[in-house]
Design a protein around this motif. Sequence first.
Motif, PDB file in Angstrom:
ATOM      1  N   GLY A 424       0.857  -1.158  -0.054  1.00 52.66           N
ATOM      2  CA  GLY A 424       0.063   0.021   0.024  1.00 52.66           C
ATOM      3  C   GLY A 424       0.892   1.097  -0.146  1.00 52.66           C
ATOM      4  N   THR A 425       0.294   2.184  -0.327  1.00 51.30           N
ATOM      5  CA  THR A 425       0.908   3.726  -0.431  1.00 51.30           C
ATOM      6  C   THR A 425       0.784   4.333   1.003  1.00 51.30           C
ATOM      7  OG1 THR A 425       0.372   3.832  -2.483  1.00 51.30           O
ATOM      8  CG2 THR A 425       1.286   5.868  -1.518  1.00 51.30           C
ATOM      9  N   VAL A 426       1.861   4.592   1.599  1.00 47.87           N
ATOM     10  CA  VAL A 426       2.044   5.203   3.090  1.00 47.87           C
ATOM     11  C   VAL A 426       1.797   6.869   2.999  1.00 47.87           C
ATOM     12  CG1 VAL A 426       3.258   5.289   5.261  1.00 47.87           C
ATOM     13  CG2 VAL A 426       2.988   3.305   3.926  1.00 47.87           C
ATOM     14  N   ILE A 427       1.063   7.215   3.437  1.00 45.80           N
ATOM     15  CA  ILE A 427       0.863   8.780   3.398  1.00 45.80           C
ATOM     16  C   ILE A 427       0.426   9.187   4.709  1.00 45.80           C
ATOM     17  CG2 ILE A 427      -0.765  10.694   2.584  1.00 45.80           C
ATOM     18  CD1 ILE A 427       0.492   9.169   0.269  1.00 45.80           C
ATOM     19  N   ARG A 428       1.022  10.245   4.999  1.00 47.07           N
ATOM     20  CA  ARG A 428       1.109  11.189   6.400  1.00 47.07           C
ATOM     21  C   ARG A 428      -0.112  12.036   6.439  1.00 47.07           C
ATOM     22  NH1 ARG A 428       3.651  11.986  11.257  1.00 47.07           N
ATOM     23  NH2 ARG A 428       5.160  10.337  10.651  1.00 47.07           N
ATOM     24  N   VAL A 429      -1.267  11.874   7.491  1.00 45.15           N
ATOM     25  CA  VAL A 429      -2.155  12.755   7.426  1.00 45.15           C
ATOM     26  C   VAL A 429      -2.394  13.311   8.786  1.00 45.15           C
ATOM     27  CG1 VAL A 429      -4.699  12.897   7.059  1.00 45.15           C
ATOM     28  CG2 VAL A 429      -3.333  11.377   5.382  1.00 45.15           C
ATOM     29  N   LYS A 430      -2.224  14.532   8.905  1.00 45.94           N
ATOM     30  CA  LYS A 430      -2.408  14.980  10.411  1.00 45.94           C
ATOM     31  C   LYS A 430      -1.475  14.316  11.473  1.00 45.94           C
ATOM     32  CE  LYS A 430      -6.859  16.935   9.386  1.00 45.94           C
ATOM     33  NZ  LYS A 430      -8.267  17.159   9.909  1.00 45.94           N
ATOM     34  N   GLY A 431      -0.186  14.064  11.227  1.00 45.67           N
ATOM     35  CA  GLY A 431       0.649  13.598  11.824  1.00 45.67           C
ATOM     36  C   GLY A 431       0.515  12.030  12.156  1.00 45.67           C
ATOM     37  N   THR A 432      -0.379  11.329  11.330  1.00 43.99           N
ATOM     38  CA  THR A 432      -0.509   9.758  11.277  1.00 43.99           C
ATOM     39  C   THR A 432      -0.141   9.158  10.058  1.00 43.99           C
ATOM     40  OG1 THR A 432      -2.227  10.237  13.114  1.00 43.99           O
ATOM     41  CG2 THR A 432      -2.147   8.002  11.955  1.00 43.99           C
ATOM     42  N   ASP A 433       0.519   8.204  10.197  1.00 42.29           N
ATOM     43  CA  ASP A 433       0.699   7.500   8.755  1.00 42.29           C
ATOM     44  C   ASP A 433      -0.329   6.447   8.474  1.00 42.29           C
ATOM     45  OD1 ASP A 433       3.207   8.842   8.340  1.00 42.29           O
ATOM     46  OD2 ASP A 433       4.490   7.320   9.301  1.00 42.29           O
ATOM     47  N   TYR A 434      -0.832   6.508   7.181  1.00 45.66           N
ATOM     48  CA  TYR A 434      -1.906   5.646   6.625  1.00 45.66           C
ATOM     49  C   TYR A 434      -1.302   4.890   5.692  1.00 45.66           C
ATOM     50  CZ  TYR A 434      -5.247   8.077   9.747  1.00 45.66           C
ATOM     51  OH  TYR A 434      -5.930   8.579  10.716  1.00 45.66           O
ATOM     52  N   ARG A 435      -1.700   3.457   5.225  1.00 45.09           N
ATOM     53  CA  ARG A 435      -1.348   2.888   4.174  1.00 45.09           C
ATOM     54  C   ARG A 435      -2.824   2.644   3.543  1.00 45.09           C
ATOM     55  NH1 ARG A 435       1.263  -0.921   6.506  1.00 45.09           N
ATOM     56  NH2 ARG A 435       3.321  -0.399   6.026  1.00 45.09           N
ATOM     57  N   TYR A 436      -2.882   3.207   2.152  1.00 46.73           N
ATOM     58  CA  TYR A 436      -3.877   3.128   1.238  1.00 46.73           C
ATOM     59  C   TYR A 436      -3.867   2.120   0.215  1.00 46.73           C
ATOM     60  CZ  TYR A 436      -5.335   7.775   2.560  1.00 46.73           C
ATOM     61  OH  TYR A 436      -5.995   8.848   3.406  1.00 46.73           O
ATOM     62  N   TYR A 437      -4.768   1.576  -0.003  1.00 45.14           N
ATOM     63  CA  TYR A 437      -5.099   0.546  -0.888  1.00 45.14           C
ATOM     64  C   TYR A 437      -6.075   0.967  -2.202  1.00 45.14           C
ATOM     65  CZ  TYR A 437      -2.918  -2.252   2.753  1.00 45.14           C
ATOM     66  OH  TYR A 437      -1.899  -2.633   3.619  1.00 45.14           O
ATOM     67  N   ASP A 438      -5.918   0.715  -3.158  1.00 52.79           N
ATOM     68  CA  ASP A 438      -6.940   0.891  -4.175  1.00 52.79           C
ATOM     69  C   ASP A 438      -7.303  -0.492  -5.088  1.00 52.79           C
ATOM     70  OD1 ASP A 438      -8.860   2.086  -6.040  1.00 52.79           O
ATOM     71  OD2 ASP A 438      -7.289   3.490  -6.662  1.00 52.79           O
ATOM     72  N   TRP A 439      -8.414  -1.238  -4.550  1.00 52.01           N
ATOM     73  CA  TRP A 439      -8.442  -2.618  -5.336  1.00 52.01           C
ATOM     74  C   TRP A 439      -9.784  -2.347  -5.821  1.00 52.01           C
ATOM     75  CZ3 TRP A 439      -7.595  -5.961  -0.339  1.00 52.01           C
ATOM     76  CH2 TRP A 439      -6.035  -5.929   0.021  1.00 52.01           C
ATOM     77  N   ALA A 440      -9.749  -3.490  -6.711  1.00 52.86           N
ATOM     78  CA  ALA A 440     -10.859  -3.877  -7.665  1.00 52.86           C
ATOM     79  C   ALA A 440     -11.438  -5.130  -7.222  1.00 52.86           C
ATOM     80  CB  ALA A 440     -10.862  -3.693  -9.116  1.00 52.86           C
TER      81      ALA A 440
END
Length: 720
Positions: A424-440
């Motif tokens: 997944g793509t790790v993105i920092r949002v408001k100080g927290t790291d999130y891992r994003y997934y884009d699935w079908a």
Amino acid sequence: MRQAKYRKILWVLLLTELILLHGLVLLRLYVLRWDYPFLWRPGLIAGIWLGVSSLLGLWQIFSYQNFRREAVRAMVPLEESWIRSACSQAAAEVECEKIPPLYRSSAVTTPLVLGFADPVMLIPDREYSFAELRMVFLHECTHVKQRDLWYKLLFTAGQCLFWFQPAVWLLKNAAYRDVEIACDQRVTEGKGESERGAYAQFLIDSLRRGRDRSQAYSAYFYNSSSIMKARLQVVTREREPGWSAGAAAFLLLTGEAVLCALLSGGQIRRDVQENAYRQEASVNLYLGYEAPEGFTETAVAAMADLEPAGADSYSDWAQQKSDAYPDTAYEDMTDTAEGPWQLRITSKARYLDSRDFAWRYLMYFEDQEQGSTYDPETGMGYNGLEVTDETLLAGDAEEYVCRVLFREIADGGEQETSGVLPEGTVIRVKGTDYRYYDWALHVKALSDHVYELVGVADTGAALEALKTAHPEEDYSFVVLADLKSEESEPAELPPVPMEELTARGDEMDGALSGPQEKSYVSSDEIQAYAYGGSLTVPVKVTCSTDQGKHWYTTVVSGDDTAVRRLFLSFPDGQQGFLFATGWRTMWQEGSLLYHTEDGGASWTRVEPETWYGTDGAHSLMTGGAFVTDQVGFVTIRSSQWPELYRTVDGGRNWSLVELPIPDTEEASWYTMAYPPEQRDGKLYLYLGMEEYSELGGTKLRFESEDLGESWSYTGMVYRR
């Protein structure tokens, strides 16, 4: 318990029990866990609780300050030596080491002690005999020695905090009474009948002429009539006053503790049952079942075989399908789901919820034990995925492909993918790291209420396959993900006072709490901060070329005193540009451009030959940046069309950029341009619908491979 001093301890213990009961039991059951639906929302409960407590506390503070101000204004020092002598003798008799200062005040009608840290003793402006004053001083010095003012304040604070609890009002009444009774018992202890009789007579006289009511911030000699009568009974040894208020509080708290124990027991039983369920489910649900075809050409090809679903929203489509089944159909169902890849729909609200399949598939590779604990019918074992978008790509209720864009909190460790699951793509949002997934997700119906996951693919790959298989279909309604970590303040700030970093001349948008966004640059070559632009702080730039070891500051301009925004960019370590905007009138403002060729050591003003806007005046600037030492961009706030200006000669001449915006009604809503971003040799330009959401929501995206000379539209994207 004939001695009131022991009852005083009991009341403190009961108050402590009340605090623990509410803080550790009731708050957990009713507010934090929210297991009991007969109460309103926890936020509303907490708001009412704290709101009323604050009002009561403010009222107590106001009353104290008002009374203290009146008493102090009217008080004068006592000059009579015999009065001071009577006070000294009384203090010595009760072993009070700190004798309070003596004053006379016309604002009080009964002797009292006022103040907590440094108490003073006030007596009314009337005549007393030596014997009367001796009794008064014995009583008040005992209060000072026992620190009874703090004792009363404790119960007043408890009453303000737990105003809704009847027991705390009963406890306060009992404590206030026993404070006075305990004081009288200490004063008359060991005294003869004549002295006790004289003390009792003085209490009777005080009862006849007293008017003031006892408060938490003072220790009065006179109290309410009921307390004075109780004190008189103790002094004359008629009988020990009852303590019905305290007994009632004790019984009330005992009953409440029993009730909380029962509620806690119920919660513990539920926790035990859930834990037992988890232990039972710890048998790996995935054993014996292979994962569905995932992230392969075969999975993508199977999705492309389905017919397009059109542009209907996923939620509307799912609602239409669920409405085809009455509620009784869910209640009477006999369908069963087998294994981790089949899910049974048990209500309209859960119809075609693709989140369940995404969670099961993700846990297959990350944590099979945790994934096995998830029961979609009860919700147990689900830690949650935050779904950002669901879009129906193809198929119908019998078999469909759904795009799911979701995220989970990244734990910071390496992701275990077994070579199948894409990272997944790790993105920092408001100080927290999130891992994003884009699935079908490819899902097939086995019966009216049981669906099975048969394939998973990357959304981009699935979408390209569908476009190839159905070239006549318009897939512009699919909003692709364009993820980028938010721009946040660098950890290393320059050695500049915060009041200078947050100074600006135009504060119509509010005061700053830190460096302005886009007013700083942090790269391997240079770190630089632009700030100031007010009457007290000139426009400055502070730079470092050795990763913050040494800093140097240059004053860019001392004449710009109404600056709103500063936009700083360094295409390389030496060439830098600074836009200063301000001098606002309504929604119009002006701007200046400064340039450095020596890494910020000196700055010169650029005099444009042709401006963006109208001769230097324009709507509010939303951004300004240079991508080379000659090519730069400025974006202006607009509600009509995107205002993007470009220069190719270092800011001396500017021209409006024309963008190939799709000729659709939806695209016409996107009129706010943001400065282009440079990545992998390309420029990316985004159009939004408002100024303050550059990294949030849907955007129109354009790309350029020639530094903005020409642009191509690449679709609508979701940004984070």
